[in-house]
Design a protein around this motif. Structure first.
Motif, short mmCIF file in Angstrom:
data_model
loop_
_atom_site.label_atom_id
_atom_site.label_comp_id
_atom_site.label_asym_id
_atom_site.label_seq_id
_atom_site.Cartn_x
_atom_site.Cartn_y
_atom_site.Cartn_z
N LEU A 171 0.83 -1.20 0.00
CA LEU A 171 0.00 0.00 0.00
C LEU A 171 0.86 1.25 0.00
O LEU A 171 0.56 2.23 -0.68
N GLU A 218 -8.18 -1.19 0.55
CA GLU A 218 -7.70 -1.24 1.93
C GLU A 218 -8.32 -0.12 2.76
O GLU A 218 -8.65 -0.33 3.94
N LEU A 244 -10.94 -8.29 -2.65
CA LEU A 244 -10.56 -8.30 -1.23
C LEU A 244 -11.62 -9.00 -0.39
O LEU A 244 -11.29 -9.85 0.46
#
Length: 504
Positions: free
Chosen positions: A42, A218, A432
């Motif tokens: 990330l 995320e 995800l």
């Protein structure tokens, strides 16, 4: 070789620009590493818009040092709160958290931080030693092998991140390769899958794709979760600097274990498909097996902190080798890093040895110097850095989402990239939530163009006979073996359950 090695070090150290970027990369990498749930992938994804247009050497040093020192600070939350900063730090919890509960948090932190730095330096040294050995191997590769290497890279990354189902990773990887064909055909010069949209003629923006697949999903997950990132009490966070120094001295006391586990970690890093989590657990297991008092492990043995940290960080140097010379990322984090390198103009392959050797040595020295800076810096500030884990995760979501949107736009100055960002972010969040890996998508998008050009060249030179070349057969064998092993590994639990009568 010697002249290039030392001239690269002098050029790096004498450049205020490069050293400034390295210091910034170390600082950001330590902050990201200490925050559970905000992994190295990330951080690289978020940094890509800011390095776009930057000079090749400075941008590469910044990104590599930021990624490399993630593991150096990740053990802070593992030791003090029992919350791993990333999957790489899970092994450190076994002995680090018990040490903290016994009032030895400072000793555990001193040992783990120092061991991480030493492991990173030894990993870089192992990489440097391997350059003369790997050079003839790299130069023996032709377009035929590079096409198969692209397929092998997707297979390996699918194996790393497929969570027991390699076919999910392969599907996602080939989806990335399919989207890599959007734009101008390199052979005919005609637009493919672009319609009347001129902004698609140059292909999908790699920056936008990486941000959409990693950063936005995320942040959505972090916002949905709510609360502080480390939902534990502040007990055990107090420690003395005297304890910290005692922990630092544990590393030279166990120097032979440090050397062994660092070499093991570097070698594991050179093998795409294993990754840093495997390096941590391999080295932890090695420490237990070679100890004269294995019963101490799991109860607060300092060797149980040193071994996984040296292995995890030395893996960075090892993983850099296949990433730079073969275009096969050693881990899912390096898959994103390789995409960033391509944006900077760094093309993995034989040219890294023949034409870009000074850059390779600069990256090696960046690993060494960056780890030294990280250790010194972190030993002074780790008490305050640990408090970042108590920030409410939802507070940073709007800030990062705005950064993502701005970065996606300014990358090419096209507002249409924001539409692609939204569409791919939805796909990324769906992956995800469903537990499908996202790293193979990026590596497929990155390697898609390379694979297509290599395939056309190989067919023009040898026709379909390029599949029968000796190195091609070896690579085909590795692809088949990787898939076969993954299938075998996924079938074993089911077979065991069937024999036990749990499932019919």
């Amino acid at each position: 070789m010697i002249d290039i090695m030392f001239s690269s070090l002098f050029a790096m150290l004498s450049s205020p620009h490069i050293m400034g970027l390295m210091l910034l990369g170390v600082f950001l990498g330590l902050i990201v590493g200490v925050t559970p749930g905000i992994g190295g992938r990330l951080s690289i994804a978020l940094a890509i818009p800011f390095v776009f247009g930057m000079d090749m050497v400075g941008g590469a040093v910044f990104l590599l040092t930021m990624h490399a020192v993630n593991g150096t600070s990740g053990q802070i939350s593992s030791i003090m709160f029992g919350v791993p900063g990333d999957g790489d730090d899970a092994a450190t919890v076994l002995d680090g958290y018990p040490m903290a509960k016994k009032g030895e948090a400072g000793r555990a932190l001193g040992a783990s931080i120092t061991a991480s730095g030493v492991g990173g330096i030894i990993g870089a040294i192992v990489f440097a030693i391997m350059i003369p050995i790997i050079e003839p191997v790299v130069l023996a590769f032709s377009p035929a092998e590079f096409f198969l290497l692209a397929l092998l890279g997707i297979t390996f990354i699918a194996f790393i991140s497929g969570r027991g189902n390699i076919f999910k990773g392969i599907i996602v990887g080939f989806y990335g390769m399919i989207l890599a064909t959007v734009g101008m055909d390199p052979q005919t010069g005609t637009a493919r899958f672009a319609g009347d949209y001129l902004f698609l003629w140059d292909g999908l923006s790699l920056v936008t794709a990486v941000l959409a697949l990693f950063a936005v999903p995320e942040m959505i997950a972090l916002g949905v979760k709510g609360g502080s990132i480390a939902a534990v009490s502040l007990e055990g966070t107090r420690y003395s600097y005297r304890q910290l120094l005692e922990g630092v001295m544990e590393v030279p006391r166990h120097w032979w274990l440090v050397v062994r586990t660092s070499i093991i970690g570097a070698v594991i890093g050179m093998i795409p498909g294993l990754g840093s989590s495997a390096a941590s657990w391999f080295c932890y297991g090695h420490a237990v097996q070679t100890s004269k008092t294995p019963e101490r492990f799991g109860k607060g043995a300092v060797e149980g902190v040193i071994a996984p940290e040296t292995g995890s960080n030395s893996r960075e140097g090892g993983s850099l080798l296949p990433t730079l010379f073969f275009g096969i990322p050693g881990s899912s984090g390096f898959a994103v890093l390789m995409g960033a390198f391509l944006i900077l103009g760094i093309q993995p392959g034989p040219k890294m040895i023949t034409e870009q050797l000074p850059l390779v040595w600069t990256l090696i020295w960046a690993l060494v110097v960056g780890n030294l800076i990280a250790v010194i810096f972190l030993l002074f500030i780790c008490r305050w850095v640990a408090m970042l884990t108590f920030i409410n995760g939802a507070m940073i979501v709007p800030f990062i989402v705005v950064l993502v949107a701005v970065g996606s736009y300014i990358n090419e100055g096209r507002w249409e990239n924001l539409l692609i960002l939204v569409g791919l972010s939805a796909i990324g969040y769906g992956l995800l939530r469903a537990g499908w890996p996202r790293a193979p998508f990026v590596i497929g998008l990155v390697l898609g163009g390379i694979a297509e050009k290599s395939l056309h060249t190989a067919l023009a030179l040898w026709g379909l006979d390029f599949f029968l070349r000796p190195l091609s057969l070896v690579l085909i064998g590795l692809i088949v073996a990787t898939i076969g092993f993954a299938v075998y590994k996924s079938m074993r639990p089911s077979k065991a359950l069937e024999e036990s009568g749990v499932v019919p």
